[in-house]
Design an enzyme around this catalytic site. Structure first.
Site, PDB file in Angstrom:
ATOM      1  N   ASN A 141      16.419 -73.430   9.616  1.00  0.00           N
ATOM      2  CA  ASN A 141      15.095 -73.717  10.030  1.00  0.00           C
ATOM      3  C   ASN A 141      14.419 -74.310   8.962  1.00  0.00           C
ATOM      4  OD1 ASN A 141      15.137 -70.941   8.688  1.00  0.00           O
ATOM      5  ND2 ASN A 141      13.158 -70.690   9.383  1.00  0.00           N
ATOM      6  N   GLU A 158      17.107 -61.180   4.171  1.00  0.00           N
ATOM      7  CA  GLU A 158      15.801 -61.713   4.631  1.00  0.00           C
ATOM      8  C   GLU A 158      16.060 -62.084   5.991  1.00  0.00           C
ATOM      9  OE1 GLU A 158      13.258 -63.448   6.629  1.00  0.00           O
ATOM     10  OE2 GLU A 158      13.492 -65.151   5.302  1.00  0.00           O
ATOM     11  N   CYS A 173      10.791 -67.338  10.787  1.00  0.00           N
ATOM     12  CA  CYS A 173      10.910 -65.994  11.037  1.00  0.00           C
ATOM     13  C   CYS A 173       9.608 -65.216  10.960  1.00  0.00           C
ATOM     14  CB  CYS A 173      11.934 -65.949   9.759  1.00  0.00           C
ATOM     15  SG  CYS A 173      11.374 -66.068   8.231  1.00  0.00           S
ATOM     16  N   GLU A 190      12.196 -60.467  -2.839  1.00  0.00           N
ATOM     17  CA  GLU A 190      12.423 -61.556  -3.890  1.00  0.00           C
ATOM     18  C   GLU A 190      10.950 -62.343  -4.241  1.00  0.00           C
ATOM     19  OE1 GLU A 190      15.929 -64.119  -3.674  1.00  0.00           O
ATOM     20  OE2 GLU A 190      16.642 -62.590  -2.432  1.00  0.00           O
TER      21      GLU A 190
END
Length: 489
Positions: free
Chosen positions: A160, A258, A291, A463
């Site tokens: 994406n 993630e 997301c 992160e």
């Protein structure tokens, strides 16, 4: 006869479609076809990696590790800045290739995404030079903390935002002194190949960055199970993350994951409704393939009717079409399979009783109309599962307690957006939301020094800033006694 990889010309830009291993272009016995989501045209035949290429890439990363790890931080930082310079010189090439490959807006790639790619390298190069922890004393003994490079890292990235999310991982891994094997998503692999050229021109030593292409089942498993890999970072779906975690488990390889989201966007009656509507419509960005998107609109009942009216008016004015056109607001979704998945979610929701306010159908090709559904049950599939397309749901609440309950009532916890005019309410509600990031009266404001990641099934680990170095390094504490030294005077 099998088709061959080599060099493809994409939107006028030559792109090598072979792997990049040990500083050389490497072919495979097979290929896969990369299609443009804009019109379904064939862009390139991409080298289709297997366990053979995975092993070669890890071996190259392992061989290069000692030299890169021993490179002084200032020199590592200089090379990363040089890579950023190369990204900026080729910004237009990167933008048009990525738009052609994944369908996101060209204007966004030029103005925001590709500049952010360069910033990823500059930020972590600079952060490396400030990394440290003050020494501290324990009963007269001195404690000194070091961030030691961990070793070869496997980085698996999504389609994406291909290059931006790849460099969000590559930059800190390299800054930390590690070597990298990057596997981009098979639906959008092209800008990763251009990154290999840029990194080589910047003077990154051979084997420090390796890029392999292919399908997860054919090359991904071989990478994540390899005993010489010291770190794995993945962005993508929960099912794939489970496979990666299982693959890494026998070696106890640390993983950073993630994953998906089903984030809420809460609108209270005291909110600036124009701001709330603007933020809600923004969730259609990148055709909803984000997301972090707040796909569950939770609106206080007292303003729900007016909010819906304003939202419908603004969302209906969005222009959907060719992402290369400056006037386009929404482009296509990435692939026919993704469009079919999105449409399946919507059709099942409508069959279960949901009402379509806008959209609700494909618009030809890989284009799906921006969609808003209401009359949805909290336990329904459309509310609980990530659609990853331009589909939002709207539910109402009558008070803070119900708002928080609805917001937290999924298995995800990646992000949340809160719109209110009451600062004390913002503090109260934010404190109760289960999310890695909470935005208050804003959306998608991200600083690389902040921790990023998700709670629950939205991920494992954080992160960003020092948190990235914590993951990509082995932290070592050296404790030194005050006595016992020889007098050499």
């Amino acid at each position: 006869m099998p088709r061959e990889s080599g060099t493809a010309v994409v939107a006028g830009v030559p792109v090598d479609t072979r792997h990049w291993i040990g500083g050389e272009r490497v072919d495979s016995a097979g290929t896969f076809t990369d299609l443009s989501p804009i019109d379904g045209s064939e862009l390139a035949e991409i080298a289709r990696g297997t366990a053979t290429e995975a092993a070669a890439a890890v071996a190259a990363a392992k061989a290069a590790f000692a030299g890169w790890a021993a490179t002084p931080p200032a020199e590592r930082a200089r090379v990363l800045h040089s890579i950023a310079d190369g990204v900026e010189r080729r910004l237009d090439d990167l933008a048009i290739v990525e738009t052609t490959d994944n369908g996101a807006l060209l204007r966004s790639h030029r103005r925001g995404v590709m500049p952010r790619v360069a910033h990823n390298f500059r930020f972590f190069a600079d952060w490396l030079l400030t990394l440290g922890h003050d020494d501290f004393e324990t009963r007269g003994h001195t404690n000194h903390v070091d961030w030691d490079p961990a070793g070869p890292c496997v980085l698996i990235t999504p389609w994406n935002a291909p290059l931006m999310l790849a460099t969000w991982k590559v930059a800190p891994a390299l800054a930390a002194g590690n070597t990298v094997v990057l596997k981009p998503a098979e639906w959008s692999p092209l800008t990763a190949s251009l990154l290999a050229d840029i990194a080589a021109e910047a003077g990154l030593p051979a084997g420090v960055l390796n890029i392999v292409q292919g399908y997860g089942a054919e090359i991904g498993d071989a990478l994540t199970s390899h005993p010489d890999v010291r770190r794995i970072s993945f962005t993508g779906s929960v099912p794939t993350a489970r496979r990666i975690a299982a693959s890494a488990a026998p070696q106890l390889t640390p993983v950073s994951l993630e994953l998906g989201g089903k984030s809420p966007l809460l609108v209270f009656a005291d909110a600036d409704l124009d701001l709330a509507v603007d933020l809600a419509v923004e969730q259609y960005d990148n055709a909803g393939q984000v997301c972090l998107a707040g796909t569950r609109l939770l609106v206080e009942e007292a303003v729900a009717e007016e909010f819906t009216r304003r939202f419908t008016e603004k969302a209906s004015a969005l222009r959907q079409g060719d992402p290369r056109d400056e006037t386009t607001d929404i482009g296509p979704v990435i692939h026919t399979r993704q469009l079919e998945k999105i449409d399946g979610f919507v059709r099942r929701a409508v069959s279960a009783g949901a009402r379509t306010v806008i959209g609700g159908q494909p618009r030809g090709g890989n284009f799906y109309a921006p969609t808003l559904l209401t009359d949805v049950a909290q336990d329904s599939e459309i509310v609980q599962e990530e659609v990853f397309g331009p589909v939002l749901t709207l539910q109402t609440f009558t008070g803070e307690d119900e708002a928080v309950r609805l917001a937290n009532d999924t298995r995800f916890g990646l992000a949340a957006t809160l719109v209110t005019g009451d600062r004390e309410r913002a503090d109260r509600v934010s404190a109760q939301l289960v999310a890695g990031t909470v935005w208050v009266n804003c959306f998608f404001v991200r600083d690389l020094q902040a921790p990023f990641g998700g709670s629950r099934q939205s991920g494992v680990g954080r992160e960003g800033g020092t948190w990235s170095f914590d993951f990509y390094c082995d932290l070592k504490n050296t404790v030194t006694a005050p006595k016992g030294w020889q007098d050499r005077g």
